[in-house]
Design a protein around this motif. Structure first.
Motif, short mmCIF file in Angstrom:
data_model
loop_
_atom_site.label_atom_id
_atom_site.label_comp_id
_atom_site.label_asym_id
_atom_site.label_seq_id
_atom_site.Cartn_x
_atom_site.Cartn_y
_atom_site.Cartn_z
N LYS A 16 32.30 20.89 97.06
CA LYS A 16 32.90 19.73 97.33
C LYS A 16 34.55 19.98 96.81
O LYS A 16 35.36 19.11 97.50
CB LYS A 16 32.27 18.99 96.13
N ILE A 17 34.81 20.80 96.02
CA ILE A 17 36.13 20.96 95.75
C ILE A 17 37.04 21.73 96.79
O ILE A 17 38.04 21.44 97.47
CB ILE A 17 36.44 21.69 94.34
N LEU A 18 36.34 22.79 97.75
CA LEU A 18 36.91 23.26 98.69
C LEU A 18 37.20 22.32 99.88
O LEU A 18 38.03 22.30 100.47
CB LEU A 18 35.85 24.42 99.09
N GLU A 19 36.37 21.36 100.01
CA GLU A 19 36.33 20.34 100.95
C GLU A 19 37.40 19.49 100.74
O GLU A 19 38.08 19.03 101.68
CB GLU A 19 34.94 19.58 100.90
N SER A 20 37.77 19.28 99.46
CA SER A 20 38.86 18.42 99.19
C SER A 20 40.32 18.95 99.57
O SER A 20 41.24 18.43 99.86
CB SER A 20 38.88 18.26 97.54
N ILE A 21 40.18 20.30 99.52
CA ILE A 21 41.46 20.98 100.01
C ILE A 21 41.56 20.84 101.61
O ILE A 21 42.72 20.63 102.06
CB ILE A 21 41.39 22.57 99.61
N ALA A 22 40.54 20.92 102.26
CA ALA A 22 40.64 20.78 103.65
C ALA A 22 41.08 19.61 103.96
O ALA A 22 41.87 19.02 105.00
CB ALA A 22 39.32 21.03 104.25
N LEU A 23 40.57 18.27 103.11
CA LEU A 23 40.92 16.95 103.37
C LEU A 23 42.30 16.92 103.14
O LEU A 23 43.06 15.74 103.71
CB LEU A 23 40.06 15.97 102.65
N ALA A 24 42.81 17.29 102.39
CA ALA A 24 44.22 17.24 101.89
C ALA A 24 45.14 17.88 102.68
O ALA A 24 46.36 17.75 102.85
CB ALA A 24 44.75 17.81 100.49
N ASN A 25 44.65 19.03 103.97
CA ASN A 25 45.59 19.66 104.54
C ASN A 25 45.82 18.88 105.98
O ASN A 25 45.21 19.48 107.10
CB ASN A 25 44.65 20.98 104.71
N ILE A 26 46.37 17.77 105.70
CA ILE A 26 46.65 16.86 106.99
C ILE A 26 48.26 16.64 107.01
O ILE A 26 48.73 16.37 106.12
CB ILE A 26 45.88 15.85 107.06
#
Length: 347
Positions: A16-26
């Motif tokens: 879930k934390i790794l996913e948060s990084i991908a979501l911020a990578n915009i």
């Protein structure tokens, strides 16, 4: 590398934390902490520690401790800490070299400092020949897996305040203490008068990143300059901040710390009665300390890696993490039992 008990630093990033990084990578975002992700993360910290908390992100735990101590001391001042404190033993002299302060390590019992030892060391006030103590630094939970109780913290902090000392907490695993104490972060930090907390992320399922939290906001006034001068100002702050937002939202932090504490207690129960093993005590954090025969170490570490904490006594430290499973515990316990009663060789 097979999952073992070397350190919670060895574990990967929580999905879930790794996913948060991908979501911020915009797209693009403002830098140096002026982005929406940083603002959101600070709001989450304030929910946990109080609305006055001032939060600053840094890259690692040593930096969190060193920059916090820089903010609290001047070069002629000193810091009380335990003799096994991370700042004293495992930071390569960084507090002295970078913060300029002197560390005064005090005798500890199972990692804990007592008011009695503090009273003995609090001497020569106003003596120009002697470093003047300014800070009491506590590790919560301690390096030996113990956790200060609310009563112990209250006594230590009350003593420190009576001597006009600041209180710093090295909280690289603070979430584990919260689960053990069954208290909110605020109840055993802000409400007790703690001034600054070094709050861990890397050991708790994050890719990287820690936070320096000023609960006494008057002490944070110049910290942005200290952080920058210490080479700890993240340019792409959103990628640290987003992880902490995910960590706090929906109580993910409780799931992470709860699993590591439960698995440590499970490990304790699984090994404490195995012959030739002496376990220090029931864990109050995600660490089990046990003495084993030195001849066992090499072969055991080939199956489940861990560190020898004391090479004189062969007391070992077995750490659990957010991804430790019951089968890991049972497998390791079985490996230990096989050293006591080796399987019979086939004829």
């Amino acid at each position: 590398m097979k999952r073992g008990f070397g350190s919670d630093n060895h574990a990967g990033v929580h999905p879930k934390i790794l996913e948060s990084i991908a979501l911020a990578n915009i797209e693009h975002a403002p830098s140096y902490g002026t982005d929406d992700w940083t603002e959101a993360a600070i709001k989450e910290f304030r929910k946990q520690f109080g609305t006055e908390a001032q939060v600053f992100f840094v890259f690692n735990g040593t930096a969190a401790n060193v920059t916090a101590l820089r903010a609290l001391t001047r070069p002629y001042q000193s810091v009380f800490c335990s003799d096994v404190a991370h700042i004293n033993v495992d930071e390569c002299g960084a507090p002295e070299q970078m913060a300029g302060c002197k560390l005064i390590p005090l005798p500890s019992r199972n990692g804990k400092i007592s008011v009695e030892e503090l009273e003995k060391a609090f001497i020569r006030r106003g003596d120009q020949h002697y470093s003047q103590t300014q800070v009491l630094s506590l590790t919560q939970p301690t390096e030996l897996g113990t956790t200060y109780s609310i009563e112990e913290l209250t006594g230590l902090i009350t003593w420190a305040k009576s001597k006009k000392l600041y209180v710093h907490i090295d909280g690289s695993r603070l979430a584990n203490a919260a689960i053990h104490l069954n208290k909110s972060f605020k109840e055993f930090t802000t409400d007790l008068g703690v001034d600054v907390v070094s709050f861990g992320g890397t050991k708790n399922g994050l890719l990287m990143g820690e936070a320096v939290i000023f609960l006494n906001k008057s002490l944070a006034h110049d910290f942005k300059y200290i952080r920058k001068q210490s080479s700890q100002l993240p340019s792409k702050s959103r990628f640290i901040a987003c992880q902490f937002t995910a960590y706090f939202q929906n109580d993910l932090w409780k799931e992470i710390a709860g699993n590591s504490l439960q698995r440590a207690q499970e490990l304790y129960e699984a090994v404490r009665e195995i012959p030739q093993i002496t376990v220090r005590e029931k864990p109050q954090s995600n660490a089990v300390f046990a003495k084993i025969p030195s001849a066992w170490v090499k072969s055991l570490r080939e199956k489940y890696f861990f560190y020898v904490w004391d090479e004189n006594t062969f007391e070992c430290r077995w750490m659990t993490s957010w991804d430790t499973k019951s089968e890991d515990i049972q497998g390791f316990a079985q490996a230990l039992k096989e050293h006591v009663h080796p399987p019979a060789s086939p004829k």
